[in-house]
Write a protein that holds these residues in place. Structure first.
Motif, PDB file in Angstrom:
ATOM      1  N   HIS A   1       0.920  -1.318   0.057  1.00 46.93           N
ATOM      2  CA  HIS A   1       0.187   0.052  -0.050  1.00 46.93           C
ATOM      3  C   HIS A   1       0.752   1.414   0.079  1.00 46.93           C
ATOM      4  CE1 HIS A   1      -3.682   2.577   0.709  1.00 46.93           C
ATOM      5  NE2 HIS A   1      -3.094   2.951   1.721  1.00 46.93           N
ATOM      6  N   ILE A   2       1.743   1.257   0.951  1.00 49.12           N
ATOM      7  CA  ILE A   2       2.960   2.256   0.812  1.00 49.12           C
ATOM      8  C   ILE A   2       3.558   2.574  -0.538  1.00 49.12           C
ATOM      9  CG2 ILE A   2       5.035   3.245   2.035  1.00 49.12           C
ATOM     10  CD1 ILE A   2       4.140   1.571   4.325  1.00 49.12           C
ATOM     11  N   GLN A   3       3.906   1.418  -0.977  1.00 50.30           N
ATOM     12  CA  GLN A   3       4.767   1.571  -2.659  1.00 50.30           C
ATOM     13  C   GLN A   3       3.615   2.104  -3.597  1.00 50.30           C
ATOM     14  OE1 GLN A   3       6.169  -2.546  -3.009  1.00 50.30           O
ATOM     15  NE2 GLN A   3       8.101  -1.831  -2.227  1.00 50.30           N
ATOM     16  N   GLU A   4       2.512   1.759  -3.271  1.00 49.34           N
ATOM     17  CA  GLU A   4       1.423   2.025  -4.393  1.00 49.34           C
ATOM     18  C   GLU A   4       1.151   3.815  -4.149  1.00 49.34           C
ATOM     19  OE1 GLU A   4      -3.553   2.289  -4.881  1.00 49.34           O
ATOM     20  OE2 GLU A   4      -2.773   0.707  -3.695  1.00 49.34           O
ATOM     21  N   LEU A   5       1.202   4.126  -2.859  1.00 47.38           N
ATOM     22  CA  LEU A   5       1.086   5.466  -2.698  1.00 47.38           C
ATOM     23  C   LEU A   5       2.108   6.246  -3.354  1.00 47.38           C
ATOM     24  CD1 LEU A   5      -0.532   5.583   0.938  1.00 47.38           C
ATOM     25  CD2 LEU A   5      -1.840   5.992  -1.259  1.00 47.38           C
TER      26      LEU A   5
ATOM     27  N   LEU B   1      -0.828   9.185   2.687  1.00 47.52           N
ATOM     28  CA  LEU B   1       0.518   9.141   3.296  1.00 47.52           C
ATOM     29  C   LEU B   1       0.724   9.754   4.343  1.00 47.52           C
ATOM     30  CD1 LEU B   1       3.226   7.451   2.461  1.00 47.52           C
ATOM     31  CD2 LEU B   1       4.058   9.579   1.508  1.00 47.52           C
ATOM     32  N   PHE B   2       0.231  11.108   4.412  1.00 50.91           N
ATOM     33  CA  PHE B   2       0.409  11.943   5.534  1.00 50.91           C
ATOM     34  C   PHE B   2      -0.406  11.202   6.760  1.00 50.91           C
ATOM     35  CE2 PHE B   2      -0.819  15.515   8.031  1.00 50.91           C
ATOM     36  CZ  PHE B   2       0.164  16.249   8.044  1.00 50.91           C
ATOM     37  N   ALA B   3      -1.693  10.900   6.341  1.00 54.67           N
ATOM     38  CA  ALA B   3      -2.401  10.366   7.426  1.00 54.67           C
ATOM     39  C   ALA B   3      -1.930   8.941   8.123  1.00 54.67           C
ATOM     40  CB  ALA B   3      -3.704  10.124   6.905  1.00 54.67           C
ATOM     41  N   LEU B   4      -1.194   8.303   7.239  1.00 54.27           N
ATOM     42  CA  LEU B   4      -0.525   7.125   7.755  1.00 54.27           C
ATOM     43  C   LEU B   4       0.651   7.195   8.788  1.00 54.27           C
ATOM     44  CD1 LEU B   4      -0.478   4.733   4.455  1.00 54.27           C
ATOM     45  CD2 LEU B   4      -1.739   4.095   6.711  1.00 54.27           C
ATOM     46  N   PHE B   5       1.245   8.218   8.422  1.00 58.65           N
ATOM     47  CA  PHE B   5       2.627   8.242   9.210  1.00 58.65           C
ATOM     48  C   PHE B   5       2.887   9.526   9.893  1.00 58.65           C
ATOM     49  CE2 PHE B   5       4.095   5.608   5.578  1.00 58.65           C
ATOM     50  CZ  PHE B   5       4.872   4.685   6.102  1.00 58.65           C
ATOM     51  N   TYR B   6       1.878  10.446  10.195  1.00 58.37           N
ATOM     52  CA  TYR B   6       1.959  11.803  10.754  1.00 58.37           C
ATOM     53  C   TYR B   6       1.952  11.474  12.206  1.00 58.37           C
ATOM     54  CZ  TYR B   6       1.403  16.414  12.515  1.00 58.37           C
ATOM     55  OH  TYR B   6       1.626  17.599  13.109  1.00 58.37           O
ATOM     56  N   LYS B   7       1.231  10.593  12.692  1.00 55.88           N
ATOM     57  CA  LYS B   7       1.094  10.613  14.410  1.00 55.88           C
ATOM     58  C   LYS B   7       2.383   9.990  14.656  1.00 55.88           C
ATOM     59  CE  LYS B   7      -1.177  11.243  18.078  1.00 55.88           C
ATOM     60  NZ  LYS B   7      -0.776  12.798  18.706  1.00 55.88           N
TER      61      LYS B   7
ATOM     62  N   LEU C   1      10.609  10.638  -5.956  1.00 53.85           N
ATOM     63  CA  LEU C   1      10.170   9.698  -5.037  1.00 53.85           C
ATOM     64  C   LEU C   1      10.318   8.458  -5.247  1.00 53.85           C
ATOM     65  CD1 LEU C   1       8.965  10.410  -2.017  1.00 53.85           C
ATOM     66  CD2 LEU C   1       6.939  10.204  -2.867  1.00 53.85           C
ATOM     67  N   HIS C   2       9.991   8.087  -6.600  1.00 56.06           N
ATOM     68  CA  HIS C   2      10.061   6.528  -7.004  1.00 56.06           C
ATOM     69  C   HIS C   2      11.413   5.992  -6.900  1.00 56.06           C
ATOM     70  CE1 HIS C   2      11.441   8.640 -10.587  1.00 56.06           C
ATOM     71  NE2 HIS C   2      11.930   7.468 -10.909  1.00 56.06           N
ATOM     72  N   ARG C   3      12.459   6.600  -6.703  1.00 61.13           N
ATOM     73  CA  ARG C   3      13.882   6.090  -6.450  1.00 61.13           C
ATOM     74  C   ARG C   3      14.190   5.663  -4.862  1.00 61.13           C
ATOM     75  NH1 ARG C   3      14.865  10.366 -10.107  1.00 61.13           N
ATOM     76  NH2 ARG C   3      15.666  11.880  -8.097  1.00 61.13           N
ATOM     77  N   ILE C   4      13.270   5.899  -4.078  1.00 58.95           N
ATOM     78  CA  ILE C   4      13.335   5.584  -2.701  1.00 58.95           C
ATOM     79  C   ILE C   4      12.930   4.229  -2.530  1.00 58.95           C
ATOM     80  CG2 ILE C   4      12.666   6.115  -0.288  1.00 58.95           C
ATOM     81  CD1 ILE C   4      12.483   9.030  -1.192  1.00 58.95           C
TER      82      ILE C   4
ATOM     83  N   LEU D   1      10.454   3.832   1.631  1.00 63.71           N
ATOM     84  CA  LEU D   1       9.669   5.067   2.148  1.00 63.71           C
ATOM     85  C   LEU D   1       9.529   5.230   3.697  1.00 63.71           C
ATOM     86  CD1 LEU D   1       8.946   7.788   1.090  1.00 63.71           C
ATOM     87  CD2 LEU D   1       6.256   6.977   0.652  1.00 63.71           C
ATOM     88  N   LYS D   2       8.929   4.140   4.203  1.00 65.54           N
ATOM     89  CA  LYS D   2       8.701   4.323   5.756  1.00 65.54           C
ATOM     90  C   LYS D   2      10.048   4.771   6.479  1.00 65.54           C
ATOM     91  CE  LYS D   2       6.893   0.756   7.284  1.00 65.54           C
ATOM     92  NZ  LYS D   2       6.509  -0.459   8.401  1.00 65.54           N
ATOM     93  N   LEU D   3      11.284   3.973   6.264  1.00 64.59           N
ATOM     94  CA  LEU D   3      12.536   4.235   6.634  1.00 64.59           C
ATOM     95  C   LEU D   3      12.845   5.531   6.276  1.00 64.59           C
ATOM     96  CD1 LEU D   3      14.852   3.234   8.613  1.00 64.59           C
ATOM     97  CD2 LEU D   3      15.736   2.178   6.629  1.00 64.59           C
TER      98      LEU D   3
END
Length: 189
Positions: A6-10, A26-32, A66-69, A72-74
């Motif tokens: 899901h993260i890769q799709e975003l 993406l913002f909502a998934l990781f912000y908190k 962004l696609h080169r990362i 993304l989570k890390l």
């Protein structure tokens, strides 16, 4: 835990199509999680909000690459850490040692189908987590709540993989003692 697919799709939607909806997700998934992580460095919720907001602004500005990362989570956690350390540097504050990190655990992830805890048991677990040393709390949170792998946590905190393994072992042992759970007897049954 967040599904990597899901993260890769975003990530792809943002990078290839300038998809604002994917960016908001993406913002909502990781912000908190990122805000809590930043608080462990700067000890100020307001400053942590600014740091994480800056990270997401940079992600949007540099979305074409962004696609080169690879992870993304890390990347987001490392960017947040770097932003927090840069803030501390500009404030002329000394760097915090990992033992001094302040960790605010929001919740603990348990699969309700596999483990049913009473309110009292949950309180015991939460107390055991709160009683962990700060570095141990931080590592436990990054692994169990934020879903990072041991290697990712080691890279993020610039400690050895063995340190992460040892800290997780300490955390699990102390939590087990708090709820009177002995893994050795469970494994031998």
């Amino acid at each position: 835990m967040l599904a990597n697919a899901h993260i890769q799709e975003l990530q792809q939607r943002i990078a290839l199509y300038d998809d604002q909806s994917a960016y908001k997700q993406l913002f909502a998934l990781f912000y908190k999680s990122l805000q809590q992580f930043a608080i462990s460095f700067v000890r100020s919720p307001e400053t942590a909000e600014e740091i994480v907001s800056d990270v997401f602004i940079k992600v949007w500005k540099k979305r074409a690459g962004l696609h080169r990362i690879q992870n993304l989570k890390l990347y987001l956690f490392v960017s947040t850490k770097n932003g927090a350390l840069n803030y501390l540097r500009t404030q002329k504050k000394v760097f915090l040692q990992p033992e001094q990190y302040f960790v605010q655990l929001q919740s603990i992830y348990f699969d309700p189908e596999k483990l049913m805890l009473t309110a009292e048991m949950m309180n015991r677990v939460q107390k055991a987590i709160n009683d962990l040393p700060p570095r141990c709390q931080l590592i436990f949170k990054l692994v169990k709540e934020d879903g990072l792998k041991y290697r990712e946590v080691a890279d993020l905190l610039q400690v050895s993989l063995k340190t992460v393994e040892n800290q997780m072992s300490i955390a699990i042992r102390k939590i087990g003692l708090a709820i009177h759970f002995d893994i050795r007897t469970t494994l031998s049954s």
